[in-house]
Motif scaffolding. Sequence first.
Motif, PDB file in Angstrom:
ATOM      1  N   VAL A   1      -7.557  -3.405   0.407  1.00 21.46           N
ATOM      2  CA  VAL A   1      -6.430  -4.250   0.076  1.00 21.46           C
ATOM      3  C   VAL A   1      -6.870  -5.263  -0.975  1.00 21.46           C
ATOM      4  N   ALA A   2      -5.964  -5.632  -1.792  1.00 25.39           N
ATOM      5  CA  ALA A   2      -6.251  -6.639  -2.817  1.00 25.39           C
ATOM      6  C   ALA A   2      -5.008  -7.481  -3.030  1.00 25.39           C
ATOM      7  N   THR A   3      -5.279  -8.738  -3.309  1.00 28.27           N
ATOM      8  CA  THR A   3      -4.193  -9.676  -3.589  1.00 28.27           C
ATOM      9  C   THR A   3      -4.522 -10.393  -4.896  1.00 28.27           C
TER      10      THR A   3
ATOM     11  N   CYS B   1      -7.193 -10.382  -9.778  1.00 31.09           N
ATOM     12  CA  CYS B   1      -7.804 -10.691  -8.477  1.00 31.09           C
ATOM     13  C   CYS B   1      -9.067 -11.522  -8.681  1.00 31.09           C
TER      14      CYS B   1
ATOM     15  N   VAL C   1       4.425  -7.981  -0.982  1.00 28.99           N
ATOM     16  CA  VAL C   1       3.497  -7.071  -0.314  1.00 28.99           C
ATOM     17  C   VAL C   1       3.938  -5.624  -0.570  1.00 28.99           C
TER      18      VAL C   1
ATOM     19  N   THR D   1       4.217 -14.198  -1.906  1.00 28.32           N
ATOM     20  CA  THR D   1       3.469 -12.971  -2.194  1.00 28.32           C
ATOM     21  C   THR D   1       4.344 -11.755  -1.894  1.00 28.32           C
TER      22      THR D   1
ATOM     23  N   SER E   1       0.299  -8.240  -3.314  1.00 22.80           N
ATOM     24  CA  SER E   1      -0.837  -7.583  -2.675  1.00 22.80           C
ATOM     25  C   SER E   1      -0.550  -6.101  -2.593  1.00 22.80           C
TER      26      SER E   1
ATOM     27  N   ASN F   1       2.400 -14.092  -6.204  1.00 20.59           N
ATOM     28  CA  ASN F   1       1.276 -13.193  -6.014  1.00 20.59           C
ATOM     29  C   ASN F   1       1.832 -11.858  -5.519  1.00 20.59           C
TER      30      ASN F   1
ATOM     31  N   GLN G   1      -9.980 -12.410  -3.417  1.00 21.12           N
ATOM     32  CA  GLN G   1      -8.720 -11.663  -3.431  1.00 21.12           C
ATOM     33  C   GLN G   1      -8.962 -10.164  -3.460  1.00 21.12           C
TER      34      GLN G   1
END
Lengths: 657, 74
Positions: A490-492, A517, A180, A178, A480, A478, A649
């Motif tokens: 926050v969203a991932t 998401c 970030v 992921t 975020s 992914n 997510q």
Amino acid sequence: MPLPVMFFNAWVDATETTFGPQHEIVDENIVSFRLEQTEGNSATLELDVRNPKIGLLAPGRKVWMWFSYDSGTGGIVPLFFGRLVGVPTNMLAEVVTLQFIAKPLDFITQKFQLAETLKQLPYYDPIFVDPDKRPYFSSAGSTGDPDVVLEGYSALWHVDRLTGQVTISDIISGEDGTLVFSPTAIPYDSVSIDLGQPPLTSVQVTGDVSWGQTATGTIDFGQRSFDCWNGGSIVSSWPKTGAQLSGGWSVNTGTAVDVYNVQNSAARSLNFHFENREKKHANGDVMSISQSWTEFPSGGHLYISGLEQQAGVIPSEAVLIYNADGSTSNPYSGIDNSGGEFDAQQNIPLHMAYHQTMVMGWLVNTNLVLDYKAGDTRKENVLFTLTADLQSIVTLPDPDEALEQIPFSGADVGVNIDGTPPIADSARNLYFSTDRGQLSLQYLISVARSHILMRARAVNISWQCNFDNAVLFTLRKNASIADDRIPGGVATGKIISYFLTGSGDDGTLFGGCTIGCAIGHDGTVAAVTGTETWVEPNWVDPGWQVMEGQTTALASGDVAYELPIPEPTGLIYPLTKDQVLVDEHIDTSELTDPVLVGTDKARYPATGEVRTYVQFPITAYYLELKAVTGNLFATPQPANVSVLKVPKQIDLEATSI
Amino acid sequence: MSTLEGIVRPFQTSDIQPPKTPASGNVTDTANAPPNLVLNPGKGGNVKTLSGAFNLTITYYHVNKPKEKPKPTA
């Protein structure tokens, strides 16, 4: 204006798949570029270059290109390896646009090779794949459609923009980590949120399979004794060993024994003659006796008729033994006199004559054992609804959008598929409850799951970032984002598209991505052991016990199912007599046609011949069995499937941050 | 470019439309059952008969004696 940093582009052959210093050259003068990749597609590169004024697709020219840039401290970083798609459409302009695609030449071969490894239950079940589309890899020529292997995977094909390697990538969780992004790494105004198509909340699945139910066996219908009048017909019509009957039945053993051999028995005629040869006689002496009579075998019923007589002394020979039980009777009784003494007229010789009709009694012992060779058609229909545990994004979802039905028409599981008949034993009356059948059910659930998960990514978030971060984007990752404008802060999500762009016109150089998401609530589903309902716990080995409420979780851990045992339908093999017996009885209600047992003409000279007829009861064995061929048995098999747990997510239900 | 190089899953490009009615068990029990097997040995049978006869003739010795004429009365 040149690009902000040094970019390299080198025309190469398709075989130069490894980037090296020899590719750090500038074959074309780049004005601007845009590299992008969207989920399900190969990466593409558009280069705006000064018109080279040559035939780019001329024979012998290299059409593949390595595209790289100087990252500074990180050295020269390759960004793209692909081939030219076509000649520029604006070839008269000073700046022309070249389009490249990062799709390897062996793309199809790689897909087939990968598909071959993905043909694993329960994610791929050939039963529910059109035989023409089942993929088979062969270096001599692959067949089928490799795309069908992804039906049960929540994944899409991915083509690496540098190596050209074809892999699959999950649509929720990227395999390569992921990325970030903090608020400071993202231009504030570049963030956007789109609500896509409303999510799919439930999927109703029906799956049909069929097979030819075949089995062989034997059923013993026992031994019987028939004490009757029509034994001959029982013997002749009793099913014979080896005879083929209808409905899949044949005679294993069929015997009907005529115990008294009545079939071959015949009456026996006897004679007796006496003549008195004394020299002197006195009145009343017997001078001669002439007698003939019939002896009958075994038992039955004897009828006397046609009596003729002259008066005389009743000799002892007139008493005949004729009854089956050995008793004696006076044949004259009930005919013309009461059985008393005849008139003593000594000068009249005694003469008696009559006819006899013997109706034979039979004893027939039988045995009947039948073979069956079943040949029925079985269908089983599994039915379930998979519902997703999702956050709401609309208050009134369109039923047509929120609900999907997927009907599967499965293959004949009784024939070989990839070398093995899935049902293994075609005598079975159920498929989905077998170990292999449960994998088929898991496949159907997996397909429904992937449909829901694909649509569960209902929120798309896009943003831009600096170029050095953007070169890290791939569709196997992914990303975020932290931003207080996003519900929950926050969203991932899975990166579903990205781009890298640079322009010499305005000196810009940046990238961006879009993530999808999932809007679930998180969570997992655990299997439930259930309660033993057949025998006490630990009395039988695992696998024999009947567990009520037992659930099985898929390997993904987000859904489980229970498969109740359905009510049995049709015939279950090995057969028992009770299953197939419709009726079995001994019928004695019918009578024979009238049987002529006596003709009395002499006794009734005035009235002429009088015939006596008697009807006898017919003994018949009646057996009616269900046919074991040509039946169509169908069994509905409902499955109870848990709610599908979907990752959260993004928290659309967050109250505040 | 997606029109050139789209590699998507089969179901994503299928034309299957969501149904208007919910799913239900669409199979029934036995249909078009074949006729049963019927065995009926003995049915319609008849009897076996044997014929015979009895004859008896006995003769006796008998001498007829003529009746004596009645004697004339005086």
